[in-house]
Write a protein that holds these residues in place. Sequence first.
Motif, short mmCIF file in Angstrom:
data_model
loop_
_atom_site.label_atom_id
_atom_site.label_comp_id
_atom_site.label_asym_id
_atom_site.label_seq_id
_atom_site.Cartn_x
_atom_site.Cartn_y
_atom_site.Cartn_z
N ASN A 245 85.81 86.94 45.63
CA ASN A 245 85.89 85.84 44.67
C ASN A 245 86.03 84.51 45.39
N VAL A 246 85.25 83.52 44.93
CA VAL A 246 85.32 82.18 45.49
C VAL A 246 85.68 81.15 44.42
N LEU A 247 85.89 81.58 43.18
CA LEU A 247 86.27 80.66 42.10
C LEU A 247 87.65 80.07 42.38
N PHE A 248 87.89 78.86 41.89
CA PHE A 248 89.18 78.20 42.06
C PHE A 248 89.45 77.34 40.84
N GLY A 249 90.66 76.81 40.74
CA GLY A 249 91.01 75.92 39.65
C GLY A 249 90.97 76.62 38.30
N ALA A 250 90.55 75.90 37.27
CA ALA A 250 90.52 76.45 35.92
C ALA A 250 89.58 77.65 35.83
N ASP A 251 88.50 77.66 36.62
CA ASP A 251 87.60 78.81 36.63
C ASP A 251 88.33 80.07 37.08
N TYR B 23 96.24 76.58 43.06
CA TYR B 23 95.48 77.50 42.21
C TYR B 23 96.26 78.76 41.86
N LEU B 24 97.25 79.08 42.69
CA LEU B 24 98.04 80.29 42.45
C LEU B 24 99.10 80.08 41.38
N LEU B 25 99.80 78.94 41.42
CA LEU B 25 100.88 78.71 40.47
C LEU B 25 100.43 78.73 39.01
N PRO B 26 99.24 78.18 38.67
CA PRO B 26 98.81 78.24 37.26
C PRO B 26 98.60 79.67 36.74
N LEU B 27 98.46 80.64 37.62
CA LEU B 27 98.27 82.02 37.17
C LEU B 27 99.55 82.60 36.60
N GLY B 28 100.71 82.06 37.02
CA GLY B 28 101.99 82.53 36.47
C GLY B 28 102.15 84.03 36.61
N MET C 76 89.75 66.62 40.60
CA MET C 76 90.39 67.68 41.36
C MET C 76 91.83 67.30 41.70
N ALA C 77 92.55 66.82 40.70
CA ALA C 77 93.89 66.28 40.92
C ALA C 77 94.87 67.32 41.45
N PHE D 37 90.25 94.52 37.97
CA PHE D 37 90.81 94.54 39.32
C PHE D 37 91.54 95.84 39.66
N GLU D 38 91.68 96.72 38.70
CA GLU D 38 92.43 97.95 38.93
C GLU D 38 91.69 98.85 39.91
N ARG D 39 92.44 99.33 40.91
CA ARG D 39 91.93 100.26 41.92
C ARG D 39 90.72 99.68 42.66
N ARG D 40 90.68 98.37 42.79
CA ARG D 40 89.62 97.71 43.55
C ARG D 40 90.24 96.76 44.57
N THR D 41 89.60 96.65 45.72
CA THR D 41 90.00 95.66 46.71
C THR D 41 89.43 94.31 46.31
N VAL D 42 90.29 93.31 46.23
CA VAL D 42 89.84 91.95 45.89
C VAL D 42 90.16 91.02 47.05
N VAL D 43 89.14 90.36 47.55
CA VAL D 43 89.27 89.36 48.61
C VAL D 43 88.92 88.02 47.98
N SER D 44 89.81 87.03 48.10
CA SER D 44 89.67 85.82 47.29
C SER D 44 89.96 84.57 48.11
N LEU D 45 88.96 83.75 48.28
CA LEU D 45 89.07 82.53 49.07
C LEU D 45 89.88 81.47 48.32
N LEU D 46 90.87 80.88 48.99
CA LEU D 46 91.69 79.77 48.49
C LEU D 46 92.74 80.18 47.45
N THR D 47 92.70 81.39 46.92
CA THR D 47 93.54 81.74 45.78
C THR D 47 95.03 81.68 46.10
N GLY D 48 95.42 81.86 47.35
CA GLY D 48 96.82 81.80 47.70
C GLY D 48 97.37 80.39 47.83
N GLU D 49 96.53 79.37 47.65
CA GLU D 49 97.01 77.99 47.69
C GLU D 49 97.78 77.70 46.41
N PRO D 50 98.97 77.11 46.51
CA PRO D 50 99.79 76.87 45.31
C PRO D 50 99.06 76.11 44.21
#
Length: 408
Positions: free
Chosen positions: A235-241, A270-275, A45-46, A255-268
């Motif tokens: 959503n609770v997935l993180f990292g490569a998942d 996990y967020l930065l790899p999404l580009g 989990m580097a 995700f279109e026209r749906r509310t998405v609530v996502s644990l941890l996703t705003g942490e850099p």
Amino acid sequence: MSKLDLSRRTVVGGLAATGVALTTGTGSAQGAPVKVGELNSYSRMAAFAVPYRNGMQLAVEQINAAGGLAGLGGRPLEIVFRDDGSTPGDAVRVAEELMTRENVSFIAGAFLSNVGLALADFANQKKVLYLATEPLTDALTMGSGNPYTFRVRPGTYMQTKMLVDAAKGKGVKRWAVVAPNYEYGQSAVAAFKRLMGAAVPGFEVVAEQFPALGRVDAGATVGALAQSRPDGIFNVLFGADLTAFVREGNTRGLFERRTVVSLLTGEPEYLLPLGDETPDGWIVTGYPPEQVETHGHQAFVTAYKAKFNDTPRLGSVLGYVVPFMIRDMFNKAKSTETAAMIEAFKGLTTQTICGPVTMRGIDQQSTLGAWVGETTLKGKLPTMKNFRYVDGADVMFPEAEVRAARKI
């Protein structure tokens, strides 16, 4: 003047009001170091654990430069880092080695919840202090809690409550959930069902997906969620998942026209790899480093960049906060005896770059909070918008529930 010298002066000046980088001592720490054993998933989990270690190293340097541990005669603080192997068995073996070979005063760390629970059990059996810094499972401070284990990060119940409070006004009733199939994911989904069920009349879960950690079949997972036609996704997935899930979900329009609530996703982490694939408007817990202006936070960002030539991650923040909590504990305990350290941690308040953090005595859970907001792109950089910091004290388990779970 070097870049590092400048940043250190900035930090000391900028954080003096909060007491984060200052102690009552003068000059550099002296004497035999006080060792703390820190074991974590530095290999597996580097993305989180390495910035976390960086933050710890920066804090320890500042503590020792400012006089060390005043309550122990100005002795320096030393963190002994080890990899926990990301498995309960390996972690317990490493913890034993830290206690017997390195003679550490106590152990800290762990990332995965199952590893944290194993270390908590080890601490309880061996009667040694364990400061669980990262594991999020609620069991750690509730049903499986013990007198020797304290936790720093807000757990799954706390962070999920932050998200539910932010999302409940949308009135979404039909939800699908996706989470890694181990203690953390199961704990988060249980908290979401409980909290959203209480907040939104008619709430129901129409689909559940629990892929194995690190082995998500994104196509099958997204297909199953889409087939259930939910109005919201938790959503609770993180990292490569998470990256694989977002890419496949974007491709299929999940995700279109749906509310998405996502644990941890705003942490850099996990967020930065999404580009530029970052979805817009997901409600998330996370950390926008360049935008946090309170409690001398930008002085920390400046010092971190100067030392590591990188922007801090959420792991960096946690790693930076923990040594100051340890410093204040030792200064209060004036001892490295386990009983004295445990008593000192209870009710301890530390001024941090996130504001004051108190270790609640009843469940030994800290009031460290988290930032809650929405995902967005600033140019091509993923970040957060419409965010606010939620104090952990506002989202903790009710004390009566803690007493029942811990049988106290």
